[in-house]
Design a protein around this motif. Sequence first.
Motif, mmCIF file in Angstrom:
data_model
loop_
_atom_site.group_PDB
_atom_site.id
_atom_site.type_symbol
_atom_site.label_atom_id
_atom_site.label_comp_id
_atom_site.label_asym_id
_atom_site.label_seq_id
_atom_site.Cartn_x
_atom_site.Cartn_y
_atom_site.Cartn_z
ATOM 1 N N GLN A 43 38.087 27.175 57.504
ATOM 2 C CA GLN A 43 37.389 28.241 58.218
ATOM 3 C C GLN A 43 38.337 29.022 59.106
ATOM 4 O OE1 GLN A 43 33.579 27.641 59.516
ATOM 5 N NE2 GLN A 43 33.200 25.832 58.295
ATOM 6 N N PRO A 48 34.654 32.537 56.038
ATOM 7 C CA PRO A 48 33.747 32.449 54.899
ATOM 8 C C PRO A 48 33.837 33.698 54.018
ATOM 9 C CG PRO A 48 32.555 32.978 56.897
ATOM 10 C CD PRO A 48 33.971 32.786 57.296
ATOM 11 N N TYR A 534 29.473 27.440 57.336
ATOM 12 C CA TYR A 534 30.395 28.100 56.390
ATOM 13 C C TYR A 534 29.625 28.612 55.174
ATOM 14 C CZ TYR A 534 34.321 28.786 53.204
ATOM 15 O OH TYR A 534 35.232 29.330 52.325
#
Lengths: 598, 78
Positions: A43, A48, A534
């Motif tokens: 991340q 994302p 995410y």
Amino acid sequence: MSGYCGKLLRVNLTTGGIGTEALDPALARKFIGGRGLGSYYLQRIAGPGVDPLSPANPLIFATGPLTGSAMPATGRYMAIARSPLTGTIACSNSGGFWGPELKCAGYDLVVVEGKAAAPCYLSIRDGEVALKDASGLWGRLVSQTTEALLASFGDPKARVLCIGPAGERLSPIASIMNDRYRAAGRSGVGAVMGSKNLKAVVVRGSGWVAPERPEKAEELRKILLAALKDNGITGQGLPTYGTAVLVNIINESGVYPTRNFQGGVFEEARANSGEALKEKYLTGMDICFRCPIACGRYCEADGVEGGGPEYETLWAFSADCGVSDLPAVIKANRWCNEYGLDTISTGATIACAMELAQRGILKPEEVDGPLLAFGSGEAVVEWTRKMGAGEGLGAHLALGSYRFAERYGASEYSMSVKKQELPAYDPRGIQGQGLHYATSNRGGCHVRGYLISPEILGVPEKLDPHRTEGKAAWAKRFQDLTAVIDSLGLCLFTSFAMKVEHYRDMFHAVTGIDLTSEELLRAGERIWNLERVYNLASGIGPEQDTLPKRLLAEPLKEGGAKGMVNRLGELLPEYYRERGWNEKGIPSKERLALLGLE
Amino acid sequence: MEDRMNVEVRLFATLSRGRFESRHMVLRSPCTLRQLMEQLGIGEAEAPLRFVNGRFANLDDALNDRDIVSLFPSVGGG
């Protein structure tokens, strides 16, 4: 900070840049390692929504603080990226020896970014790290690649991780293989590696993982070895028969998916079980690093030999395709190992194609190989090979069952969640397992919260698989604990014999980090929510927390779960409440803040 | 012959060693699962996973004509 190497290896394939970075101890405490720490870095680096097959999608190999330590069954690492199969986080776990070797070379994680201009491999000999030409290896099978790299590396004790031709061709069901027969199988991590022109990572390390509290660690090691030996599953069932010991009990429970989940009882299960495998085809055991369980198998049939088959593999090529032919299973397994294909998704995709053919949706004239008919051992072997080689219709099958069925407007025959094929348990007769399938952060998968354990196997206590009451809380607890185990770098099978207190004690003895059991489980919950956030931000919304229509609407026709469907509608709202998410399945800002995820 | 019933018994993994894999047995009715296991010489701890007609069964459950009894030692995997 013992247990950890305290160092990440960072490799940029676009620029050829290689460097190291110190591991922040506060992050280690918060995300433990392995799955948790790898997901955090994914991340942080890419965020994302990154195109899974683009250079911007990092591929992260992550060990845990216990990987390579003297604790039992610590041979695991994770491969983490955004998945080209599901669009969710991909987080695929494998055993063997590669993970411990990476720790001995001095790295907790390897973060690979960018894309090489030509095929290459990464060579790691302690602090000596180099990118090398792999054009001569491109297109080679896993065994050939492994042999060639071991020879050129010049040290037989080196460990090789690589992709096969399926990963090179970007099949979204391609695996990453290590130590020849071990697979980070699921979610297409092999395609991410292929998209980077990275064929392999060879590693040799001369260090070792010293515990913070050696005397405590040694005492604990003895206690846990005894616990694993005394436990019926880890001390007898798995060492004797391997994971395929499950075939009969799942079948007798009426939840052994047969012919693409058209039924739950396979009439030929007994002849295609772990017991039969042992009697006729077993040639040896494939044991992971410091593992007393020793569940891995070597089998041989008609001169074809190799690692496996595991329970899931055996099911995918046998019952799911209606095939009673163990030699065919062994041969299809071999092609998966060689081409680098996930065995569950491969077998389940062939099963889906067989049902499309059965229904006349897939026309015979399109089938440029053996008839795709349930029961054909020849078909499972040859179509697996064609999928690996990308030949004809095999290239389309190698996209996985969802994308294959979608070509015919028939995606309802793909037995998948979030486009990833379901494993070997029919959730119509195991209600909690169905909830787990629907909510797993990597789509259709059994090893993120294995409710088969309480619902069928009676561990840690026996639950009625046909009831929904209390299952949401069980799912949450199992999912959170599994996140901890995957992050520590331990094999999930230890959980048949170990409790959360054991994991806490091992973490403490090896790293010196003293958490309560609640804090450890809370770290697991943090990791679960990190993955969820995410996925949501990547456009994989709660509307995908579901099961194939068949499993919600078509009752099983025979066996102990006759007449049942999965009652996900009852389970899901309760699960969201248990998680502290809103009724739409979205974690609130307050909840995330409570978990330390701002 | 009303006090007789036919039951199929299936033994798996280590339980079938030195015994049998599958056998049709004629039992005197009533008979519980516990009594059947005593007759087979299989202890409770030896077969913790017990199914009748595909459903998890308790030791004191009464068996019925044409039941299928499946007995397992501790098994697991995945």
